[in-house]
Motif scaffolding. Structure first.
Motif, PDB file in Angstrom:
ATOM      1  N   ARG A   1      -1.786  -5.446   2.361  1.00  0.00           N
ATOM      2  CA  ARG A   1      -0.682  -4.615   1.889  1.00  0.00           C
ATOM      3  C   ARG A   1       0.392  -5.438   1.190  1.00  0.00           C
ATOM      4  O   ARG A   1       1.278  -4.892   0.531  1.00  0.00           O
ATOM      5  CB  ARG A   1      -0.044  -3.879   3.065  1.00  0.00           C
ATOM      6  CG  ARG A   1      -0.926  -2.795   3.669  1.00  0.00           C
ATOM      7  CD  ARG A   1      -0.090  -1.933   4.619  1.00  0.00           C
ATOM      8  NE  ARG A   1      -0.878  -0.857   5.196  1.00  0.00           N
ATOM      9  CZ  ARG A   1      -1.451  -0.902   6.384  1.00  0.00           C
ATOM     10  NH1 ARG A   1      -1.348  -2.004   7.119  1.00  0.00           N
ATOM     11  NH2 ARG A   1      -2.137   0.116   6.851  1.00  0.00           N
TER      12      ARG A   1
ATOM     13  N   LEU B   1      -8.757   2.127   1.248  1.00  0.00           N
ATOM     14  CA  LEU B   1      -7.441   1.627   0.862  1.00  0.00           C
ATOM     15  C   LEU B   1      -6.336   2.624   1.162  1.00  0.00           C
ATOM     16  O   LEU B   1      -5.172   2.362   0.882  1.00  0.00           O
ATOM     17  CB  LEU B   1      -7.423   1.324  -0.641  1.00  0.00           C
ATOM     18  CG  LEU B   1      -8.440   0.307  -1.139  1.00  0.00           C
ATOM     19  CD1 LEU B   1      -8.317   0.149  -2.649  1.00  0.00           C
ATOM     20  CD2 LEU B   1      -8.248  -1.023  -0.452  1.00  0.00           C
TER      21      LEU B   1
ATOM     22  N   THR C   1       5.539  -1.304  -1.433  1.00  0.00           N
ATOM     23  CA  THR C   1       5.258  -0.749  -0.104  1.00  0.00           C
ATOM     24  C   THR C   1       4.950   0.744  -0.160  1.00  0.00           C
ATOM     25  O   THR C   1       4.900   1.410   0.865  1.00  0.00           O
ATOM     26  CB  THR C   1       6.448  -0.988   0.842  1.00  0.00           C
ATOM     27  OG1 THR C   1       7.621  -0.357   0.285  1.00  0.00           O
ATOM     28  CG2 THR C   1       6.705  -2.476   1.028  1.00  0.00           C
TER      29      THR C   1
ATOM     30  N   THR D   1      -4.204   6.662   8.773  1.00  0.00           N
ATOM     31  CA  THR D   1      -4.176   5.194   8.777  1.00  0.00           C
ATOM     32  C   THR D   1      -5.356   4.647   8.001  1.00  0.00           C
ATOM     33  O   THR D   1      -6.504   4.922   8.335  1.00  0.00           O
ATOM     34  CB  THR D   1      -4.246   4.665  10.226  1.00  0.00           C
ATOM     35  OG1 THR D   1      -3.151   5.204  10.945  1.00  0.00           O
ATOM     36  CG2 THR D   1      -4.184   3.133  10.226  1.00  0.00           C
TER      37      THR D   1
ATOM     38  N   SER E   1      -7.538  -8.448   5.304  1.00  0.00           N
ATOM     39  CA  SER E   1      -8.638  -7.790   6.016  1.00  0.00           C
ATOM     40  C   SER E   1      -9.815  -8.749   6.148  1.00  0.00           C
ATOM     41  O   SER E   1      -9.861  -9.811   5.515  1.00  0.00           O
ATOM     42  CB  SER E   1      -9.082  -6.544   5.257  1.00  0.00           C
ATOM     43  OG  SER E   1      -9.659  -6.926   4.015  1.00  0.00           O
TER      44      SER E   1
ATOM     45  N   ALA F   1      -3.702   4.546  -3.070  1.00  0.00           N
ATOM     46  CA  ALA F   1      -3.900   3.308  -3.827  1.00  0.00           C
ATOM     47  C   ALA F   1      -4.592   3.577  -5.159  1.00  0.00           C
ATOM     48  O   ALA F   1      -5.672   4.159  -5.200  1.00  0.00           O
ATOM     49  CB  ALA F   1      -4.705   2.303  -3.012  1.00  0.00           C
TER      50      ALA F   1
ATOM     51  N   GLY G   1       2.213   2.212  -0.930  1.00  0.00           N
ATOM     52  CA  GLY G   1       0.828   2.554  -0.629  1.00  0.00           C
ATOM     53  C   GLY G   1      -0.015   2.763  -1.870  1.00  0.00           C
ATOM     54  O   GLY G   1      -1.218   2.979  -1.773  1.00  0.00           O
TER      55      GLY G   1
ATOM     56  N   ARG H   1      -0.457   0.479  -4.202  1.00  0.00           N
ATOM     57  CA  ARG H   1      -0.969  -0.810  -4.662  1.00  0.00           C
ATOM     58  C   ARG H   1      -1.665  -1.527  -3.503  1.00  0.00           C
ATOM     59  O   ARG H   1      -1.145  -1.575  -2.393  1.00  0.00           O
ATOM     60  CB  ARG H   1       0.177  -1.676  -5.190  1.00  0.00           C
ATOM     61  CG  ARG H   1      -0.254  -3.018  -5.757  1.00  0.00           C
ATOM     62  CD  ARG H   1       0.958  -3.789  -6.256  1.00  0.00           C
ATOM     63  NE  ARG H   1       1.640  -3.082  -7.334  1.00  0.00           N
ATOM     64  CZ  ARG H   1       1.391  -3.277  -8.628  1.00  0.00           C
ATOM     65  NH1 ARG H   1       0.482  -4.172  -8.996  1.00  0.00           N
ATOM     66  NH2 ARG H   1       2.056  -2.601  -9.540  1.00  0.00           N
ATOM     67  N   ALA H   2      -2.854  -2.050  -3.792  1.00  0.00           N
ATOM     68  CA  ALA H   2      -3.562  -2.892  -2.836  1.00  0.00           C
ATOM     69  C   ALA H   2      -3.629  -4.306  -3.399  1.00  0.00           C
ATOM     70  O   ALA H   2      -3.849  -4.487  -4.602  1.00  0.00           O
ATOM     71  CB  ALA H   2      -4.974  -2.365  -2.587  1.00  0.00           C
ATOM     72  N   TYR H   3      -3.414  -5.288  -2.548  1.00  0.00           N
ATOM     73  CA  TYR H   3      -3.475  -6.685  -2.975  1.00  0.00           C
ATOM     74  C   TYR H   3      -4.864  -7.227  -2.659  1.00  0.00           C
ATOM     75  O   TYR H   3      -5.376  -7.057  -1.550  1.00  0.00           O
ATOM     76  CB  TYR H   3      -2.375  -7.486  -2.296  1.00  0.00           C
ATOM     77  CG  TYR H   3      -1.001  -7.046  -2.755  1.00  0.00           C
ATOM     78  CD1 TYR H   3      -0.419  -7.600  -3.893  1.00  0.00           C
ATOM     79  CD2 TYR H   3      -0.313  -6.028  -2.085  1.00  0.00           C
ATOM     80  CE1 TYR H   3       0.836  -7.175  -4.334  1.00  0.00           C
ATOM     81  CE2 TYR H   3       0.936  -5.603  -2.527  1.00  0.00           C
ATOM     82  CZ  TYR H   3       1.498  -6.171  -3.650  1.00  0.00           C
ATOM     83  OH  TYR H   3       2.724  -5.735  -4.092  1.00  0.00           O
TER      84      TYR H   3
ATOM     85  N   TYR I   1      -7.435  -2.074   5.816  1.00  0.00           N
ATOM     86  CA  TYR I   1      -6.381  -3.080   5.950  1.00  0.00           C
ATOM     87  C   TYR I   1      -6.249  -3.524   7.389  1.00  0.00           C
ATOM     88  O   TYR I   1      -6.579  -2.781   8.305  1.00  0.00           O
ATOM     89  CB  TYR I   1      -5.030  -2.486   5.537  1.00  0.00           C
ATOM     90  CG  TYR I   1      -4.857  -2.221   4.082  1.00  0.00           C
ATOM     91  CD1 TYR I   1      -5.018  -3.228   3.138  1.00  0.00           C
ATOM     92  CD2 TYR I   1      -4.509  -0.954   3.631  1.00  0.00           C
ATOM     93  CE1 TYR I   1      -4.827  -2.970   1.791  1.00  0.00           C
ATOM     94  CE2 TYR I   1      -4.313  -0.695   2.281  1.00  0.00           C
ATOM     95  CZ  TYR I   1      -4.478  -1.711   1.374  1.00  0.00           C
ATOM     96  OH  TYR I   1      -4.294  -1.462   0.057  1.00  0.00           O
TER      97      TYR I   1
END
Length: 255
Positions: free
Chosen positions: A102, A13, A62, A249, A109, A17, A64, A66-68, A253
């Motif tokens: 994101r 992540l 945005t 990177t 993903s 995150a 970074g 938090r992950a959805y 995601y």
């Protein structure tokens, strides 16, 4: 000094995150509610992620941090066939497909699958709906734990070298060697404030705050040390290491 640094997670992540924003959970019967409740509780116990329900219309994070997350319960099954001895042999299976993004509307993903199988043995007269619910809950726990293990970085302990050329830094180094990182932080911070020209103070403080989990501040301190002593390989290696984790990177995601 020993510092715990994370190795890459199975599903990466990114290094920042800490919040999983649960956008959707789909599945049969009461499975979504059980899985969502289980995920929230297990994440709290794990202590690495916090799980929050996504609310439509909420601003997209945005940063970074938090992950959805979208979950699909693709199997939620219970069976209780008779065994050779005339006993019931109940078992429950749960399979989850997790997708990450994101932003709450994607792009998502590729799905990552986790699952849990729980088996029990009981007499036919004891087989009940309670046994079904309990075994499905235990299977859900296993599937969720597998997911959280895949998302969280794995700890990796490394030996790192403090720079204690100045006697001013010896008390902090002694505290760090004992594992008293908060005491070491206070000691190095005091030296750094009183002697901002001392590159080693910035570097040593950076090591300690990195070990305490504040990578952003560690990056700034290492950069300060390098700016004062650009030819020091120890400082440059530390700066490159933390920058790779902060700005690399994330692989979990879509681009």
């Amino acid at each position: 000094m020993r510092v715990s640094r994370p190795a890459p997670a199975v599903v990466d992540l990114g290094p920042r995150a800490r919040v999983l924003s649960l956008v959707s959970v789909d599945g049969p019967d009461g499975a979504p509610a059980v899985v969502a409740h289980t995920l929230e509780g297990r994440a709290a116990r794990q202590g690495y992620f916090r799980v929050e329900a996504w609310r439509p219309g909420a601003a997209v994070d945005t940063s970074g941090r938090r992950a959805y997350l979208a979950l699909e319960v693709t199997e939620w099954s219970f069976s209780s066939p008779h065994g050779a001895q005339g006993e019931d042999e109940p078992q429950a299976r749960v399979r989850l497909l997790a997708r990450l993004a994101r932003a709450p509307d994607g792009p998502w993903s590729e799905p990552y699958e986790t699952g849990g199988l729980v088996e029990g043995t009981e007499s036919a007269s004891d087989a009940s709906r309670a046994a079904r619910e309990q075994l499905l809950l235990e299977s859900s726990l296993r599937a969720v734990d597998d997911l959280l293990r895949a998302l969280a970085p794995r700890p990796r302990v490394e030996e790192v070298e403090l720079d204690v050329d100045s006697p001013l830094l010896k008390p902090g180094a002694t505290a760090a060697a004992r594992g008293e990182l908060e005491e070491a932080r206070q000691s190095f911070e005091s030296v750094h404030e009183r002697h901002p020209e001392l590159a080693a103070a910035a570097y040593d403080l950076g090591l300690v705050v990195e070990a305490l989990g504040d990578w952003e501040r560690a990056e700034a301190l290492y950069a300060e040390a390098v700016s004062r002593k650009a030819d020091d390989r120890l400082y440059r290696d530390a700066l490159e290491s933390v920058r790779a984790r902060l700005h690399g990177t994330p692989a979990g995601y879509p681009p």
